[in-house]
Motif scaffolding. Structure first.
Motif, PDB file in Angstrom:
ATOM      1  N   ARG A  51       0.827  -1.194   0.000  1.00 24.09           N
ATOM      2  CA  ARG A  51       0.000   0.000   0.000  1.00 24.09           C
ATOM      3  C   ARG A  51       0.868   1.255   0.000  1.00 24.09           C
ATOM      4  NH1 ARG A  51      -1.299   2.684   4.230  1.00 24.09           N
ATOM      5  NH2 ARG A  51      -1.019   0.933   5.658  1.00 24.09           N
ATOM      6  N   LYS A  52       1.914   1.266   0.846  1.00 23.15           N
ATOM      7  CA  LYS A  52       2.824   2.421   0.904  1.00 23.15           C
ATOM      8  C   LYS A  52       3.567   2.610  -0.416  1.00 23.15           C
ATOM      9  CE  LYS A  52       3.600   2.385   5.878  1.00 23.15           C
ATOM     10  NZ  LYS A  52       4.564   2.116   6.950  1.00 23.15           N
ATOM     11  N   GLU A  57       1.154   4.159  -2.916  1.00 15.56           N
ATOM     12  CA  GLU A  57       0.959   5.574  -2.606  1.00 15.56           C
ATOM     13  C   GLU A  57       2.159   6.404  -3.051  1.00 15.56           C
ATOM     14  OE1 GLU A  57       0.201   5.703   1.590  1.00 15.56           O
ATOM     15  OE2 GLU A  57      -1.860   4.953   1.380  1.00 15.56           O
ATOM     16  N   LYS A  58       3.364   5.871  -2.829  1.00 14.89           N
ATOM     17  CA  LYS A  58       4.587   6.574  -3.221  1.00 14.89           C
ATOM     18  C   LYS A  58       4.650   6.729  -4.743  1.00 14.89           C
ATOM     19  CE  LYS A  58       9.609   6.326  -2.712  1.00 14.89           C
ATOM     20  NZ  LYS A  58      10.740   5.512  -2.265  1.00 14.89           N
ATOM     21  N   GLN A  93       2.124   6.799  -6.798  1.00 14.30           N
ATOM     22  CA  GLN A  93       1.090   7.758  -7.186  1.00 14.30           C
ATOM     23  C   GLN A  93       1.573   9.193  -6.970  1.00 14.30           C
ATOM     24  OE1 GLN A  93      -1.691   6.987  -8.720  1.00 14.30           O
ATOM     25  NE2 GLN A  93      -2.431   9.072  -8.807  1.00 14.30           N
TER      26      GLN A  93
END
Length: 189
Positions: free
Chosen positions: A41-42, A45-46, A48
């Protein structure tokens, strides 16, 4: 706090293995699956955030490239998703126009590339309704009648029928084929 004796059947969101959860909010079968999910997930997000910063950084450049009539080969590869070799091959074959301004300064017309990659309309074949074969007594030939009429070997007649996907009907020891389809094929030969 008390210990719950609930056992709720669940499927782990990370590894997709079934497990028995002790709480209603449990999503993963183990701590390692929860950690893997958090890391993924991290990472997403990074990525994106990186994409958004790149778009903000190069928004003016992208707008400028899209407004110019002639673009470089590198810009063409980015805009249209093709390799540099493909662009040079298209220039060499005359599919698109290219201008060599200097050493490593080849420019191509953006409109030529847009025309090359524009959508092509495919004609609708559903309008053609195939004729239903008519296997009535006067409208059919047998294999022997076809070979006698057109002076062809029965094996050749059978192979022509298979190759052209002509519908046949077997009644007893006779194989019948529609006259109109046979005449269309053998009249041309």
């Amino acid at each position: 706090m008390g210990f719950s004796k609930l056992k709720i059947p669940r499927v782990c969101e990370q590894c997709s293995k079934p497990f028995e959860a002790k709480t209603v909010t449990t999503r993963f079968c183990s701590v390692s699956c929860a950690n893997k999910s958090g890391k993924e997930r991290k990472k997403k997000e990074k990525e994106q955030v990186e994409k958004e910063t790149l778009l903000k950084k190069y928004a003016n450049k992208i707008a400028e490239v899209q407004s110019r009539e002639f673009i470089s080969v590198a810009e063409a590869t980015i805009m249209f998703g093709i390799s540099k070799d493909t662009v040079h091959r298209y220039i060499k074959r005359g599919i698109i126009n290219g201008v060599n301004v200097g050493a490593r300064l080849t420019r191509v017309k953006r409109s030529d590339l847009e025309d090359l990659f524009s959508a092509v309309e495919i004609p609708d074949k559903s309008k053609e309704v195939p004729e239903k074969p008519n296997f009535e007594v006067g409208n059919c030939y047998t294999i022997s009648e076809i070979s006698a009429k057109f002076h062809a070997d029965p094996g050749t007649v059978n192979s022509v029928i298979r190759r052209n996907k002509i519908p046949t009907k077997k009644v007893g020891s006779f194989v019948y084929a529609p006259k109109n389809l046979i005449d269309k094929i053998f009249d041309g030969k």
